[in-house]
Design a protein around this motif. Structure first.
Motif, short mmCIF file in Angstrom:
data_model
loop_
_atom_site.label_atom_id
_atom_site.label_comp_id
_atom_site.label_asym_id
_atom_site.label_seq_id
_atom_site.Cartn_x
_atom_site.Cartn_y
_atom_site.Cartn_z
N SER A 1 -1.08 4.87 9.52
CA SER A 1 -1.27 4.44 8.13
C SER A 1 -0.31 5.09 7.14
CB SER A 1 -2.73 4.71 7.70
OG SER A 1 -3.62 3.94 8.47
N CYS B 1 0.84 -1.20 0.00
CA CYS B 1 0.00 0.00 0.00
C CYS B 1 0.87 1.25 0.00
CB CYS B 1 -0.92 0.02 1.22
SG CYS B 1 -2.26 -1.18 1.18
N VAL C 1 0.78 4.24 -2.88
CA VAL C 1 0.49 5.65 -2.58
C VAL C 1 1.70 6.53 -2.90
CG1 VAL C 1 -0.12 7.30 -0.77
CG2 VAL C 1 -1.25 5.07 -0.86
N ILE D 1 -5.29 5.98 2.52
CA ILE D 1 -4.65 4.69 2.78
C ILE D 1 -5.20 4.12 4.07
CG2 ILE D 1 -2.65 5.87 3.83
CD1 ILE D 1 -0.95 3.46 2.92
N VAL E 1 -6.52 3.27 -1.23
CA VAL E 1 -5.57 2.15 -1.27
C VAL E 1 -5.66 1.41 0.05
CG1 VAL E 1 -3.16 1.47 -1.59
CG2 VAL E 1 -4.06 3.49 -2.79
#
Length: 255
Positions: free
Chosen positions: A38, A12, A16, A195, A231
């Motif tokens: 995150s 992830c 991003v 995210i 994401v």
């Protein structure tokens, strides 16, 4: 809205980081940064690309989503401090061009208004990074926040304070108030990138992406925005009804 499902947190972060990398190399100059757990994989990957691949942030300026009210200036859990230690001190962005709400002002309500005006004057933000709380908040817009809200002082829920207590010496140390960009302020950015990782975020992700548009899930405001990328890892995607379509759409993306 594009929903991308990756295998894990690291993947992830790379996906991003790809969004920010493309934006910066294409001339984006105003970046929106988020704190919390995150985004950390994103920042680690961007730092690596800066050091190893020449990704430069020298022409950029950055704005933070939020800040606690009342922490001592320089407190290690203030978001101004966290973003420096986790990201901006490790790349070539000018520290003077990294702005956040003034949670130490004598008049924090006026400080919130000034920050919103600064975002209007210097923006729009080209790419805004977002996380999501287990109750669906983005920034610190807790359930019940107006979908058109602007930067303001607001009160944290006890759930959010409990979630953040791990960064402090217990919940009693977590401030009750913050300055946060509002949902309307956040929505002014050109590209929103959220995210989320972990099964504890699955219900909030599903509500934001596939649920009704409602102030009860502040992140559902993303459904109104023309350019959103979400994401998530497999665990955070577990409650998505249309997960198979999101995978299919990514594999068959128009070229």
């Amino acid at each position: 809205m594009e929903v991308i499902i990756e295998s894990d947190d690291a993947a992830c972060g790379v996906t991003v980081a790809d969004v920010f990398d493309r934006a910066v190399r294409s001339g984006a100059r105003v970046l929106g940064l988020a704190t919390g757990s995150s985004p950390l994989s994103v920042y680690r990957e961007l730092i690596r690309r800066h050091r190893e691949e020449g990704l430069s942030f020298a022409a950029a300026q950055a704005f933070l989503l939020d800040e606690y009210v009342g922490l001592p200036k320089g407190h290690p859990q203030s978001y101004a401090h966290v973003i420096r230690t986790e990201f901006t001190d490790h790349v070539d962005v000018d520290p003077a061009r990294v702005q956040g709400p003034d949670g130490w002002a004598d008049d924090v309500f006026a400080a919130a208004d000034r920050y919103d005006a600064m975002l209007r004057d210097e923006g729009p933000v080209d790419v805004q990074l977002l996380g999501i709380g287990v109750n669906g908040h983005i920034g610190f817009n807790e359930p019940g926040s107006s979908l058109g809200s602007r930067t303001r002082v607001t009160t944290l829920t006890e759930q959010t304070r409990r979630d953040n207590a791990r960064f402090f010496d217990g919940i009693d140390e977590v401030p009750r108030h913050v300055i946060t960009q509002g949902l309307g302020t956040i929505s002014s950015a050109r590209h929103l990138v959220l995210i989320a990782t972990g099964g504890h975020k699955a219900e909030a992700v599903a509500a934001a992406v596939e649920g009704p548009l409602t102030a009860s899930c502040p992140a559902s405001v993303l459904q109104l925005h023309p350019h959103v990328t979400v994401v998530v890892d497999e665990a955070a995607a577990a409650r998505l009804t249309n997960a198979d379509f999101y995978r299919y759409a990514r594999e068959n993306r128009p070229r």
